[in-house]
Each structure stands twice: as structure tokens, then as C-alpha cells.
Design a protein around this motif. Sequence first.
Motif, PDB file in Angstrom:
ATOM      1  N   GLY A 171       0.773  -1.237   0.000  1.00 20.88           N
ATOM      2  CA  GLY A 171       0.000   0.000   0.000  1.00 20.88           C
ATOM      3  C   GLY A 171       0.801   1.282   0.000  1.00 20.88           C
ATOM      4  N   LYS A 172       1.959   1.288  -0.635  1.00 19.30           N
ATOM      5  CA  LYS A 172       2.831   2.474  -0.603  1.00 19.30           C
ATOM      6  C   LYS A 172       2.186   3.671  -1.305  1.00 19.30           C
ATOM      7  N   LEU A 173       2.237   4.822  -0.630  1.00 17.46           N
ATOM      8  CA  LEU A 173       1.668   6.063  -1.160  1.00 17.46           C
ATOM      9  C   LEU A 173       2.582   7.234  -0.854  1.00 17.46           C
ATOM     10  N   ASP A 174       2.378   8.339  -1.588  1.00 18.84           N
ATOM     11  CA  ASP A 174       3.041   9.592  -1.230  1.00 18.84           C
ATOM     12  C   ASP A 174       1.980  10.681  -1.093  1.00 18.84           C
ATOM     13  N   LEU A 175       2.384  11.825  -0.596  1.00 20.37           N
ATOM     14  CA  LEU A 175       1.425  12.889  -0.300  1.00 20.37           C
ATOM     15  C   LEU A 175       0.738  13.413  -1.546  1.00 20.37           C
ATOM     16  N   ASN A 176       1.452  13.512  -2.641  1.00 18.88           N
ATOM     17  CA  ASN A 176       0.850  14.020  -3.879  1.00 18.88           C
ATOM     18  C   ASN A 176      -0.259  13.107  -4.386  1.00 18.88           C
ATOM     19  N   LYS A 177      -0.027  11.811  -4.282  1.00 23.09           N
ATOM     20  CA  LYS A 177      -1.049  10.864  -4.740  1.00 23.09           C
ATOM     21  C   LYS A 177      -2.314  10.995  -3.898  1.00 23.09           C
ATOM     22  N   ILE A 178      -2.141  11.239  -2.620  1.00 23.52           N
ATOM     23  CA  ILE A 178      -3.301  11.393  -1.732  1.00 23.52           C
ATOM     24  C   ILE A 178      -4.079  12.654  -2.094  1.00 23.52           C
ATOM     25  N   LYS A 179      -3.378  13.749  -2.349  1.00 25.86           N
ATOM     26  CA  LYS A 179      -4.062  14.984  -2.760  1.00 25.86           C
ATOM     27  C   LYS A 179      -4.818  14.785  -4.071  1.00 25.86           C
ATOM     28  N   GLU A 180      -4.171  14.111  -5.008  1.00 28.21           N
ATOM     29  CA  GLU A 180      -4.816  13.877  -6.310  1.00 28.21           C
ATOM     30  C   GLU A 180      -6.060  13.000  -6.170  1.00 28.21           C
ATOM     31  N   HIS A 181      -5.969  11.993  -5.333  1.00 28.73           N
ATOM     32  CA  HIS A 181      -7.084  11.053  -5.170  1.00 28.73           C
ATOM     33  C   HIS A 181      -8.329  11.764  -4.658  1.00 28.73           C
ATOM     34  N   TYR A 182      -8.141  12.695  -3.732  1.00 25.15           N
ATOM     35  CA  TYR A 182      -9.289  13.390  -3.142  1.00 25.15           C
ATOM     36  C   TYR A 182      -9.562  14.738  -3.806  1.00 25.15           C
ATOM     37  N   SER A 183      -8.814  15.041  -4.865  1.00 28.56           N
ATOM     38  CA  SER A 183      -8.979  16.302  -5.617  1.00 28.56           C
ATOM     39  C   SER A 183      -8.929  17.506  -4.686  1.00 28.56           C
ATOM     40  N   LEU A 184      -7.960  17.486  -3.797  1.00 22.58           N
ATOM     41  CA  LEU A 184      -7.789  18.566  -2.832  1.00 22.58           C
ATOM     42  C   LEU A 184      -6.371  19.107  -2.925  1.00 22.58           C
TER      43      LEU A 184
END
Length: 473
Positions: free
Chosen positions: A387-400
Motif C-alpha cells: 500500500g505504498k503512497l506519497d502525499l501528492n497521490k493522496i491529494k490527487e485522489h481526493y482532488s484537494l
Amino acid sequence: MNRLFGILLLTVLSISCDSYLDENPDDRKELQTVKDVAKLVANSYNESTYLFIEWMTDNVSAIPDNTQRDHMTEAFQWVSMDSYEAQESTTYFWENTYYAIAHCNEALAVIDKVSGDDDYRAVVRGEALISRAYNHFMLVNVFSKHYNEKTAEYDLGIPYVEVVEDEMFKNYSRGSVKDVYDKIEKDLITGLSLLKDDYFTGSKKYHFTRNAAYAFAARFYLFKKDYSNSLKYCNLVLGDDPAVYVRDLFKIYQGTTFDEMAAKNSDVKEKSNLIVLRKESFYARANYGYRSDTKIFNELFNNNIQGELDVRDQRWSYSTGAIVVPKYHELFRYTTSSTGFPYFIQSELKGEEVLLNRMECYIMQGEYEIALNDYHTLAAKRYSEGGKLDLNKIKEHYSLSDIKNAMKRFLLNERKKEFLDEGLRWFDIKRFELSITHKDIQGNTFQLIPNDIRTAVQIPQSAIVNGLIPNPR
């Protein structure tokens, strides 16, 4: 001032210490030693469940073929649960929690009058104080509004009972949420100063050990938004190797039956289970009440940000269409040859919650990369590829564009999956002021708005009849 008593509470609290002990269903002899008092404190662990609050969350749907009782529908519609007073009811939880508190107060009243080792005496006192604090903490978080520093001084709390009852009609005030939290904190801190694990035997998992008490403290301060203190207690639990406090669900959910999986989840040998409690309840029967269904599971687990298999996506289906995760293994206590009470062993406080509490603290303090590290500790035992993620991917996923809001959304989603069917989602709904829409079997919709007054569950009718102020409606 108002009278506290419900039916059971009146029975328990209106009699003297000696007569109460004479009538104890454990047939326990009169208290003479510290060891006797320790056995009394062991009875202060509440056997009633608060899982009726799960029916109030967005984890559930109205399933036409499930058996629905009136009190279940009342919970689903966020109205007063007046139609039922046994297991999975507000009355049962209220009365049994105060019953547990009565055990703490009995113990604290006699602890200095019995013979025994003084170090052991201090530990028993500490355990009684922490148990009393935890029981009141659960009451105030179910029956009052969530702690808000701006309004806690005025929001209705619950009676904080600190003495043995020897009056038939003692008056009580609900006080404020702030009053209750202040008293919880006092009992908690004093109890922690006295608690030692050396005096507990066996697995120690049925008692407030220091780790279990730290986990309680971490949740207590998180709910107050005192992130520095919450972090302090999270770190005391997790130490240098937080991964040992995350159960490996790939192993738990491998090659076994539902009951075997559920039993492994609550096993005292599982290090992540910091304290486990016996709960008398029908809740393990998922063909009763409002439960998760395919739509709920699809929303939770399909198209996740990780793009990987989430091992928590365990879809054990009932013929009614209800879907359940193997967390509760129902057992049965026979009182006659053919009747008795169902119960299960519940993990009351666990390492995964402590880890996600710490992640929340880091998010609220702006330490996003450190928060992500805690997520990765959990994800290694939840996602097929880690489940590796980075902060940019999280922002993109939630469109925030705002990383703090994106991380909060991400955290809440992980908490929702991790604590499905455990009741903690209701507290998150209160804490983060989320809205919910429920639709009943007939298609009628019911809306819970952010900071809705109904998030303070109505106190039992028996308490209102006896003089306690009801929650506003």
C-alpha cells in the motif's frame, strides 16, 4: 439536582456495601484482603456493549430480509431507543456501565480497610480508578455531545459517580462535559501513577495493564484535541517497533472458518489486543439489525487509492444479504440445560487504534510525512503490495490542494475500514462533524447533519423519569 436511578442502578446503588457483597452473584465472601478487593475490581469491566451505535453510522444499510426490531430502527433513525431495555439497548448499556462503576466505588471505599501488601493495594486502587474513568468516558461519549473546548462547559454531561451509594433517593446533576472530562482525567492520571503490571497474572489482557491504560489515555486526549498528550501516550504503547502492535490479517484470514478467524482476531495472545472484554450480546448475529451490505463494501473497498487487494475486504455473506467481517465469535453461557446468554470476546482497545490515533495527531500538527510513515506500518499488513503512497497521490485522489484536508479524508477512510463493525465510526462522525443519510426499507430518507444534536444519544427513559435532564431534541 436530579436523581440518577434506572431500575438496575437503583437496585445496585441503594444498598450498603456489606449487603451488596452478601448478594453478589459470584458468591464472593466478605472483603477481608487486598486480593478480595482485586476480585471485586475485576467485576468492574463492563459486559454490556455499545455496538448499538454502529446502527447509527454510515457503515450500515436497511436490509429487507434482516430481522429488524423496533429499537434497531430507532437507532437507525437517531430517535430515542425506548422500546427495548435488554442487550444492544441504551438502557442496558447505561445501567450496566453504572453497575460496573459501582464495583469500582465499592473497591475504593474499602481498599484501605483490608489487610494485605501495600504495593498490591496501590495497584488495585490504580486499576479501580482507571476502570471508573474509562466507564464514565464511554458514557459521556455516547450520551453527550463530543468534547468541544468552546462549549464543553455548557454541554450536558453524565453523572460522575465517585462514592458508594447508601441513600435511596440521592440526587445527581448531569454536570457538564467539561466537568466529566476533568474528573476522568484526574482518575486516569492518579490511576496511572499507581498501576504496575507485575501483580496481574495469566495473559493480563482482561485488566487495565499499563499499555491498555496508555491506549485509553491516548484516545482520551485525542478526543480533547490535546495532541501533544495523546502523542505521548501513543508513543508509550508503540515504542520503537510499532509494527508488533498491528495484527497480520493475511495470517488471521488464511485457511480457516469464520469462527476460527474471529477467535484469532480477539485472541489474548495477539499483541495488538491490549485489553479484551467479555460482552453479553446478540450483535454477532448479522442477520439482525442494520448491517453492511454489498453497496457498503463496494464503497469502502472498490477502486481504492492503493490499487491493491485490501485484506480487510472479507465478505462473509448471510442469506439475507448482510455482509460481515469475522471479528466476533459468538459463544454461549447456559443458565439452564437449554437457555442462557450469547456472548463474545471483544478487543476493547488495540494497537491499530493507537497507531491511527498517532497518525491523526501528526496530521493535526502538520507532520504529514511522519503521519504517512504510521500509515505504511499499518498498510504493510493490510495491502497485498504494502500500500505504498506519497502525499501528492493522496491529494490527487481526493482532488484537494490542501494537504491537511486530504490527509484527514485519507485517515478517516482508513479508520472506517479498520474499525468496521466496532462502533468507533460513530465517534469519528461526532468528532469530525460528518453528515449521514439513511434510507429505510420503504425508501424514506433520514438526514444527520454536521454537529447534529442527536449525536448525543438520548439517555434512557428510566433516567429521565427519575429526574435527569434529557438531551435536547
